[in-house]
Design a protein around this motif. Sequence first.
Motif, short mmCIF file in Angstrom:
data_model
loop_
_atom_site.label_atom_id
_atom_site.label_comp_id
_atom_site.label_asym_id
_atom_site.label_seq_id
_atom_site.Cartn_x
_atom_site.Cartn_y
_atom_site.Cartn_z
N ILE A 66 0.84 -1.20 0.00
CA ILE A 66 0.00 0.00 0.00
C ILE A 66 0.87 1.25 0.00
O ILE A 66 0.54 2.26 -0.63
CB ILE A 66 -0.99 0.01 1.19
N ILE A 67 2.03 1.21 0.65
CA ILE A 67 2.94 2.35 0.61
C ILE A 67 3.43 2.58 -0.82
O ILE A 67 3.54 3.73 -1.27
CB ILE A 67 4.14 2.12 1.57
N ALA A 68 3.68 1.49 -1.55
CA ALA A 68 4.13 1.61 -2.93
C ALA A 68 2.99 1.87 -3.91
O ALA A 68 3.22 1.96 -5.11
CB ALA A 68 4.88 0.33 -3.34
N VAL A 71 -1.48 -1.69 -4.39
CA VAL A 71 -2.81 -2.23 -4.10
C VAL A 71 -3.71 -1.08 -3.65
O VAL A 71 -3.23 0.02 -3.34
CB VAL A 71 -2.76 -3.32 -3.01
N ASP A 72 -5.00 -1.36 -3.60
CA ASP A 72 -5.96 -0.32 -3.22
C ASP A 72 -6.16 -0.24 -1.71
O ASP A 72 -6.53 0.81 -1.19
CB ASP A 72 -7.30 -0.58 -3.91
N PHE A 73 -5.96 -1.36 -1.04
CA PHE A 73 -6.01 -1.35 0.42
C PHE A 73 -5.15 -2.48 0.94
O PHE A 73 -4.83 -3.43 0.23
CB PHE A 73 -7.46 -1.49 0.93
N ALA A 74 -4.76 -2.37 2.20
CA ALA A 74 -3.96 -3.41 2.84
C ALA A 74 -4.61 -3.81 4.15
O ALA A 74 -5.23 -2.98 4.83
CB ALA A 74 -2.53 -2.93 3.09
N ASP A 84 3.99 7.36 11.07
CA ASP A 84 4.15 6.55 9.85
C ASP A 84 2.99 6.77 8.88
O ASP A 84 3.18 6.78 7.66
CB ASP A 84 4.26 5.07 10.21
N LEU A 85 1.79 6.93 9.41
CA LEU A 85 0.63 7.18 8.55
C LEU A 85 0.80 8.49 7.80
O LEU A 85 0.60 8.57 6.59
CB LEU A 85 -0.65 7.20 9.38
N LEU A 86 1.18 9.53 8.53
CA LEU A 86 1.34 10.85 7.92
C LEU A 86 2.47 10.84 6.89
O LEU A 86 2.34 11.38 5.79
CB LEU A 86 1.62 11.89 9.02
N LYS A 87 3.58 10.20 7.23
CA LYS A 87 4.75 10.16 6.34
C LYS A 87 4.42 9.49 5.02
O LYS A 87 4.92 9.89 3.96
CB LYS A 87 5.89 9.42 7.04
N ASN A 88 3.55 8.48 5.06
CA ASN A 88 3.26 7.70 3.86
C ASN A 88 1.91 8.03 3.22
O ASN A 88 1.51 7.37 2.26
CB ASN A 88 3.31 6.21 4.19
N LEU A 281 -5.39 2.40 3.66
CA LEU A 281 -5.55 2.88 2.29
C LEU A 281 -4.94 4.25 2.17
O LEU A 281 -4.65 4.92 3.17
CB LEU A 281 -7.01 2.90 1.87
N ARG A 282 -4.73 4.69 0.95
CA ARG A 282 -4.10 5.98 0.72
C ARG A 282 -5.16 7.08 0.80
O ARG A 282 -6.27 6.93 0.29
CB ARG A 282 -3.41 6.01 -0.64
#
Length: 344
Positions: A66-68, A71-74, A84-88, A281-282
């Motif tokens: 999901i970071i890359a 995929v649409d969700f992990a 980590d959420l904010l960074k990615n 998810l992003r």
Amino acid sequence: MRQVLLLIAGLAGFLCSTANAGADIAGAGSTFAAPLYAKWADAYRKSGGDKVTYRAVGSTEGIKAIIANQVDFAGSDEPLTDVDLLKNGLLQFPAITGGVVPVVNIPDIRPGQLTLSGKVLGDIYLGKIVNWNAPAIAALNPGLKLPDLAIAVVRRQDGSGTTRIWTHYLAQVNADWKGTVGEGSAVHWPRGLGGLGNEGVATFVHYVPGAIGYVAWDFTKRNHLAYVAMKNAAGATVEPEPRTFQAAAASADWSGAYDQFLTNEPASDAWPVVGATYVLLRADSGKPERSDATLKFLDWIYENGNQAAIALDYIPLPAQALTEIRERLHAQVRVGSTNTNDDR
């Protein structure tokens, strides 16, 4: 070597093509939650929704995907920190809770017949207890005939949120484990056979005499494994079942932070190793159509997914938490100029 390279290339191509073809939705990650995502995907498709594919590759690999933006969700059983959420550029929501269960392969020992404590489990995984008729195990099981059989420890080989839940529990109840191994999705195991995913651990336990491992409850039932009864924080002996999972999950407060661990809870009837699984998810995938399709699937889960969860002995989140999560989901996922709050 050429075959290995071709396999890797094919896997990478599968991830990319799955995440970019049509409106089909691609997910990957937690094996703990894999049976439920499969059931949700089937029910969602039958309801008229898009096709959803989910690859059970473990929480660590799901997070990488999901970071890359592959995929649409992990799915992950290990919550990420706010940093980590904010960074990615990721969003994180709890999906469901469920139990992690120690399972064994000991001749003539039936499910629930053997009782262990957290302290003894930690000592087994540390290699301090190496035989099934050891005095510490016999003391917890008076009257039970224990064989003179070596213990074969089985643990996860891959990075795993299930391992994060398991090692978090062991660190709470065994001081030596906390001081020497600690907790995490991947740790330096003192001993043991490594299995890929919950399925890999379940398979090893099923075939190796004297084995002990830890798996999600659904894998225990599916593989007809002998589960262990546990001494919980209140000193009571409990067996893994929806009632004892619910007793542990009842103390969770989802109105604040979502990153909760539900191990070693104090209720007298609580199963001691319970955890939540999360969906990642992003916030902005750069693919509005795919984000919209993913949002609709996740919204459907939170509105309609409880029946499937209960059928597999997972524990649904409280109704109030589900309402709040759906509101945050719609407010935080960027799908283009359309306001999806009007689409529900």
